[in-house]
Design an enzyme around this catalytic site. Structure first.
Site, short mmCIF file in Angstrom:
data_model
loop_
_atom_site.label_atom_id
_atom_site.label_comp_id
_atom_site.label_asym_id
_atom_site.label_seq_id
_atom_site.Cartn_x
_atom_site.Cartn_y
_atom_site.Cartn_z
N LYS A 91 0.83 -1.21 0.00
CA LYS A 91 0.00 0.00 0.00
C LYS A 91 0.86 1.26 0.00
CE LYS A 91 -1.83 1.58 4.03
NZ LYS A 91 -1.52 3.01 4.29
N ASN A 92 1.81 1.32 0.93
CA ASN A 92 2.55 2.57 1.10
C ASN A 92 3.50 2.85 -0.06
OD1 ASN A 92 1.19 3.07 3.41
ND2 ASN A 92 2.86 2.55 4.81
N CYS B 57 -4.77 12.45 13.25
CA CYS B 57 -5.47 11.21 12.91
C CYS B 57 -5.93 10.57 14.20
CB CYS B 57 -4.60 10.29 12.06
SG CYS B 57 -3.39 9.41 12.99
N ARG C 163 -0.19 14.45 13.55
CA ARG C 163 0.77 13.99 12.54
C ARG C 163 1.12 15.19 11.66
NH1 ARG C 163 -1.18 8.33 10.02
NH2 ARG C 163 0.85 8.46 9.01
N ASP D 3 3.94 0.23 12.30
CA ASP D 3 2.74 -0.36 11.69
C ASP D 3 2.54 -1.82 12.09
OD1 ASP D 3 2.12 2.02 10.50
OD2 ASP D 3 2.75 1.45 8.48
N ARG E 236 -8.87 -0.26 4.03
CA ARG E 236 -7.92 0.75 3.52
C ARG E 236 -6.58 0.11 3.18
NH1 ARG E 236 -7.11 5.94 6.99
NH2 ARG E 236 -5.69 6.15 5.23
C1 UD1 Z 1 4.29 6.62 6.79
C2 UD1 Z 1 3.37 5.45 6.51
C3 UD1 Z 1 2.72 4.97 7.81
C4 UD1 Z 1 3.77 4.67 8.86
C5 UD1 Z 1 4.74 5.84 9.02
C6 UD1 Z 1 5.91 5.52 9.93
C7 UD1 Z 1 2.62 5.95 4.26
C8 UD1 Z 1 1.51 6.35 3.37
N1 UD1 Z 1 2.34 5.91 5.57
O1 UD1 Z 1 3.51 7.68 7.30
O2 UD1 Z 1 1.97 3.80 7.50
O3 UD1 Z 1 3.15 4.42 10.10
O4 UD1 Z 1 5.28 6.21 7.74
O5 UD1 Z 1 6.61 4.43 9.45
O6 UD1 Z 1 3.70 5.64 3.81
N2 UD1 Z 1 6.89 13.97 11.42
C9 UD1 Z 1 7.08 15.28 11.74
N3 UD1 Z 1 6.90 16.23 10.77
C10 UD1 Z 1 6.57 15.91 9.49
C11 UD1 Z 1 6.40 14.55 9.15
C12 UD1 Z 1 6.56 13.60 10.13
O7 UD1 Z 1 7.37 15.61 12.90
O8 UD1 Z 1 6.44 16.81 8.66
C13 UD1 Z 1 7.08 12.91 12.44
C14 UD1 Z 1 5.80 12.14 12.73
O9 UD1 Z 1 5.01 12.79 13.68
C15 UD1 Z 1 6.34 10.81 13.21
C16 UD1 Z 1 7.63 10.65 12.40
O10 UD1 Z 1 7.94 11.92 11.89
O11 UD1 Z 1 6.68 10.90 14.58
C17 UD1 Z 1 7.52 9.68 11.26
O12 UD1 Z 1 6.40 9.97 10.46
P1 UD1 Z 1 6.42 9.76 8.89
O13 UD1 Z 1 7.51 8.81 8.55
O14 UD1 Z 1 6.39 11.06 8.21
O15 UD1 Z 1 5.03 9.05 8.64
P2 UD1 Z 1 4.11 9.15 7.35
O16 UD1 Z 1 4.93 9.39 6.14
O17 UD1 Z 1 2.96 10.07 7.62
#
Ligand code: UD1
Length: 423
Positions: free
Chosen positions: A22-23, A116, A121, A307, A399
């Site tokens: 998915k991701n 979420c 997030r 995850d 999903r």
């Molecule tokens: C992706 C995955 C999700 C998984 C997550 C962590 C997809 C579509 N989703 O989510 O399934 O649980 O990686 O492996 O690929 N953060 C910030 N600022 C930002 C972005 C992130 O502080 O702008 C922090 C988040 O709060 C979190 C960490 O970074 O603590 C990692 O998040 P991130 O890797 O960005 O997750 P997603 O890409 O949203």
């Protein structure tokens, strides 16, 4: 809204085929905004999130056709550069359109995703990274407004390793003028898949699979075809099902997965007493006679994935002893715990640490899905709970898991989907 009705206690055995990730798909699909033409994305899973991404991209002018797991994307025409709240609220990964739109069309209006089910997030790293590349960004009325003439290469060091921010900035940097360096880049296999796809489209990227990426921007890219990698989280979930609901002498084969992507999970399963055998694209799991308690701490790849945290707790609920599960990526991601406790689990959460006291038995009850991976843990628990478990609001599971009930039934589980009513 559908629900799952699970009668626990069946012996799981046999072979299950893992779908595409998915991701990875959610990153590959918006990458097609970067060059006009027709793309074939093979091994694309049939999931609600993939449909949501198709709808969003359709609203921008792209068109999609599907034959089984092959998705054809026609990105010849892009007429709108906006991701409205109606789409983004359904799926946070919609933010992936931001980087490609601003890189190729010099403009994007994308709704802020908001929090979420399990907490905040943020997307600050996406925004800061694109600003470093020269995009002018304002956040107003709940929307990110981005503009740029042509992006310029820059050095970006992420404070936190983020899958989404790395993907977004990578998709922007491939068309920027000059060289971009991304440090503390995410190393998740889905990001490597995205980078490989971009390279097939003509991008110049060095350092794939490391946390240091160097991108030499090019003037234009061209369409390419790609086969999506297997979903490591789906594979990990079925491995846990095999450890949890297998019985003496039974064996579950998790097929069409990449064992290399799963080592953090498989090592822990071995520690818990399961016997694993590895093939090139499959893993066999034989359940432990008794499940040993094993602590895990979530981290970025190649550590234990957040995850898989909820599913790991489901396994530890019936371990012989107490284990500690520490969540370091999303501190509040424990919405599944009160629901699991309704089945008789003994889990307490303090800050970002869950203490799981293994119990002899679980008893079926009605439980409520709150998010994707939480739903998976409830289903796993239902497989071993005595009596009937009803998992309500399974749209969350749709999903991210393709036909999970059919795949589990193929292994011998007693699970059915009951459609239609308001549960
Ligand atoms: C992706 C995955 C999700 C998984 C997550 C962590 C997809 C579509 N989703 O989510 O399934 O649980 O990686 O492996 O690929 N953060 C910030 N600022 C930002 C972005 C992130 O502080 O702008 C922090 C988040 O709060 C979190 C960490 O970074 O603590 C990692 O998040 P991130 O890797 O960005 O997750 P997603 O890409 O949203």
């Amino acid at each position: 809204m559908d629900k799952f009705v699970i009668r626990g206690g069946s012996r799981l055995s046999g072979t299950v085929q893992i779908s595409g990730a998915k991701n990875a798909s959610l990153a590959l699909m918006p990458a097609t905004l970067l060059a006009p033409g027709v793309y074939t994305l093979s091994n694309t899973p049939k999931l609600r999130d993939v449909t949501t991404m198709s709808r969003l991209l359709e609203s921008m002018g792209l068109s999609f056709s599907r034959a089984d797991h092959t998705l054809k994307v026609d990105a010849s025409r892009v007429t709108k550069f906006e991701a409205p709240y109606e789409h983004v609220k359904k799926m946070r990964a919609s933010i992936y359109v931001l980087g490609p739109l601003v890189a190729r069309y010099g403009q994007a209006i994308v709704s802020l995703p908001g929090g979420c089910a399990w907490g905040p997030r943020p997307v600050n790293l996406h925004i800061e990274g694109l600003k470093k590349l020269g995009a002018e960004i304002e956040v107003e009325g709940g929307y990110i407004h981005a503009r740029a003439q042509r992006l310029r290469g820059a050095r970006i060091v992420f404070d936190v390793s983020s899958v989404g921010a790395t993907g977004n900035v990578l998709m922007a940097a491939v068309l920027a003028k000059g060289t971009t360096v991304i440090d503390n880049a995410a190393m998740e296999p889905e990001i490597v898949a995205l980078a490989e796809f971009l390279v097939k489209m003509g991008a110049k990227i060095e350092g794939l699979g490391t946390n240091h990426l160097e991108i030499e921007g090019v003037d234009e890219l061209h369409p390419a075809d790609f086969t999506t990698i297997p979903d490591r989280i789906e594979a990990g979930t079925f491995l846990i099902a095999g450890a949890l609901a297998g019985k003496k002498g039974s064996r579950v084969r998790v097929e069409r997965c990449n064992p290399n992507h799963l080592s953090a999970v498989t090592t822990k399963l071995e520690d818990a007493g399961a016997k694993l055998t590895y093939g090139r694209d499959f893993i066999d799991i034989e359940p432990p006679e008794e499940i040993r308690p094993v602590n895990v701490t979530t981290s970025t790849y190649s550590g234990f994935p957040t995850d898989m945290q909820a599913q790991w707790i489901a396994l530890m609920m019936v371990a012989k002893g107490t284990s500690i599960v520490t969540e370091t990526i999303y501190f509040d991601r424990f919405m599944h715990v009160p629901e699991l406790n309704r089945l008789g689990a003994q889990i307490t959460v303090k800050e970002n640490i869950a203490t799981v006291v293994g119990v002899e038995k679980l008893t079926g009850a009605k439980v409520m899905s709150t998010d994707l991976r939480a739903s998976a843990s409830l289903i796993l628990a239902g497989l071993v709970a005595e009596g009937t478990t009803e998992v309500l609001r399974v749209y969350h599971i749709d999903r991210g898991y393709e036909s999970i009930e059919k795949k589990l039934r193929g292994l011998g589980a007693d699970i059915e989907r009951v459609a239609g009513e308001e549960f």
